[in-house]
Design an enzyme around this catalytic site. Structure first.
Site, short mmCIF file in Angstrom:
data_model
loop_
_atom_site.label_atom_id
_atom_site.label_comp_id
_atom_site.label_asym_id
_atom_site.label_seq_id
_atom_site.Cartn_x
_atom_site.Cartn_y
_atom_site.Cartn_z
N SER A 119 49.39 39.71 40.07
CA SER A 119 48.47 39.32 39.00
C SER A 119 48.22 40.50 38.06
O SER A 119 48.23 40.36 36.82
CB SER A 119 47.15 38.83 39.62
OG SER A 119 46.26 38.46 38.61
N LYS A 152 41.66 41.78 39.06
CA LYS A 152 42.45 40.58 39.33
C LYS A 152 42.10 39.86 40.63
O LYS A 152 42.89 39.05 41.13
CB LYS A 152 43.96 40.84 39.26
CG LYS A 152 44.45 41.59 38.06
CD LYS A 152 43.74 41.23 36.78
CE LYS A 152 44.13 39.86 36.24
NZ LYS A 152 43.28 39.52 35.07
N HIS A 170 34.56 47.15 38.04
CA HIS A 170 35.74 47.32 38.90
C HIS A 170 35.68 48.66 39.62
O HIS A 170 36.67 49.07 40.24
CB HIS A 170 37.02 47.28 38.05
CG HIS A 170 37.38 45.94 37.51
ND1 HIS A 170 37.26 44.78 38.23
CD2 HIS A 170 37.89 45.56 36.30
CE1 HIS A 170 37.65 43.76 37.49
NE2 HIS A 170 38.03 44.21 36.32
P1 A3P Z 1 46.49 35.05 38.60
O1 A3P Z 1 47.00 36.11 37.68
O2 A3P Z 1 47.11 35.18 39.98
O3 A3P Z 1 46.63 33.68 38.06
P2 A3P Z 1 40.01 38.60 37.26
O4 A3P Z 1 39.01 37.65 36.70
O5 A3P Z 1 39.46 39.47 38.34
O6 A3P Z 1 40.73 39.35 36.19
O7 A3P Z 1 41.09 37.74 38.03
C1 A3P Z 1 42.02 36.95 37.36
C2 A3P Z 1 42.81 36.16 38.37
O8 A3P Z 1 41.94 35.16 38.93
C3 A3P Z 1 43.99 35.44 37.77
O9 A3P Z 1 44.95 35.30 38.83
C4 A3P Z 1 43.34 34.12 37.39
O10 A3P Z 1 44.25 33.06 37.15
C5 A3P Z 1 42.50 33.87 38.64
N1 A3P Z 1 41.40 32.91 38.42
C6 A3P Z 1 40.49 32.91 37.42
N2 A3P Z 1 39.69 31.83 37.52
C7 A3P Z 1 40.11 31.13 38.59
C8 A3P Z 1 39.69 29.89 39.19
N3 A3P Z 1 38.69 29.18 38.70
N4 A3P Z 1 40.37 29.47 40.28
C9 A3P Z 1 41.39 30.18 40.79
N5 A3P Z 1 41.84 31.35 40.26
C10 A3P Z 1 41.20 31.82 39.17
#
Ligand code: A3P
Length: 308
Positions: free
Chosen positions: A150, A59, A120
């Site tokens: 998240s 996340k 991860h």
């Molecule tokens: P949130 O749950 O706080 O919205 P991962 O890819 O490591 O699983 O992370 C997912 C998190 O990164 C989520 O956070 C998601 O919304 C956020 N995220 C993904 N793409 C993004 C972007 N382009 N800009 C900002 N946040 C992003």
């Protein structure tokens, strides 16, 4: 057994093997069962010298960084990213989804170089071959409180993770490291302490939010790519939260709802810094801060967790 359609393949999935099963520790790190039970193969993974490893605690903005890297590797021709969903373009090293979908190790074997490998894993669990091959690594870290919030929402919608319980219960589990891929503190510190010993670019989600183009340029420099400001702008637009939320190749809508139930919480959820303030109680915040002081004492690693 439940039936699901995954990339046009009908699967008969033994639910007890994959869904909401307890975590199993591997070298002291709790991992989801299908990963823990195939650990030997993951550990023996053969990296290639031109592999790029994109490493994060869950996340932290993994998908965002994967998309940015793919744009840069394609010289900013963002149209080329539409060739496949992000999890196909940048396979998940330790990923081990329900059969007959191939596990990350098998997919990577037939992926042409240069490969963008997602993981991860904490630093200590990364297959040794990455270091023997002197691979480049981009690590993205996100502040603990937003990571916890998240991850809580993600655990609700991702059936491959154990049931998160209530937010109160989850906050305790997160802080003690009783979640998949283990303790946030050990993860961010392990990679931070390794950054001078290997070719690691250590970035922060909060910096990416503050000035995405500055961080895109850092990645370009690290990858030895010299792209024009117009191209940087194009990558910035293509990888904005709004664009990625609408893009079926980055919003994980290709994964069936029996695995990722986006009606419970969308994968592209909020994409903000400071959402923890909408979830933490005063007492949870104090407990978190106290633990943070203890665990991070003496480290030069600093996080920002508020909107500025
Ligand atoms: P949130 O749950 O706080 O919205 P991962 O890819 O490591 O699983 O992370 C997912 C998190 O990164 C989520 O956070 C998601 O919304 C956020 N995220 C993904 N793409 C993004 C972007 N382009 N800009 C900002 N946040 C992003």
């Amino acid at each position: 057994m439940s039936s699901l359609v995954y990339s046009n393949i009908l699967l008969q999935v033994p639910e007890e093997t994959f869904y909401r099963v307890p975590l199993i520790p591997v070298h002291g790190v709790p991992l989801i069962k299908p990963i823990a039970t195939s650990w030997e193969r993951i550990e023996k993974f053969q990296a290639r010298s031109d592999d790029l490893l994109i490493a994060t605690y869950p996340k932290a903005g993994t998908t965002w960084m994967q998309e940015i890297v793919d744009c840069i590797m394609n010289q900013g021709e963002v149209e080329k990213t539409s060739r496949a969903p992000i999890h196909v373009r940048s396979p998940f090293l330790e990923g081990n989804p329900p059969p007959p979908i191939k596990c990350g190790v098998d997919v990577l074997k037939v992926t042409p170089s240069p490969r963008m490998v997602k993981t991860h894993l904490p630093f200590a669990l990364v297959p040794e071959s990455f270091w023997h091959q002197k691979c480049k690594v981009i690590y993205v870290a996100r502040n603990a409180k937003d990571s916890a919030v998240s991850y809580y929402h993600f655990a609700q919608m991702n059936k491959l993770l154990p049931e998160p319980g209530t937010w109160d219960e989850y906050a305790v589990k997160f802080l003690s490291g009783d979640v998949a891929w283990g303790n946030w503190f050990s993860h961010v510190l392990g990679w931070w302490n390794a950054r001078d010993k290997h070719d690691i670019l250590y970035l922060f989600y909060e910096d990416m939010k503050e000035d995405p183009k500055r961080e895109i340029r850092k990645v370009m420099k690290f990858l030895g790519k010299d792209l024009s400001e117009d191209v940087v702008e194009k990558i910035h637009q293509h990888t904005s939260f709004t664009a990625m939320k609408e893009n079926p190749l980055t919003n994980y809508s290709s994964i069936p709802s029996s695995v990722l139930d986006q009606s419970l919480s969308p994968f592209m959820r909020k994409g903000e810094v400071g959402d923890w303030m909408n979830h933490f109680t005063e007492s949870q915040n104090q407990i978190f801060d106290e633990e943070y002081r203890k665990k991070m004492e003496g480290s030069t690693l600093m996080f920002r967790c508020k909107v500025w």
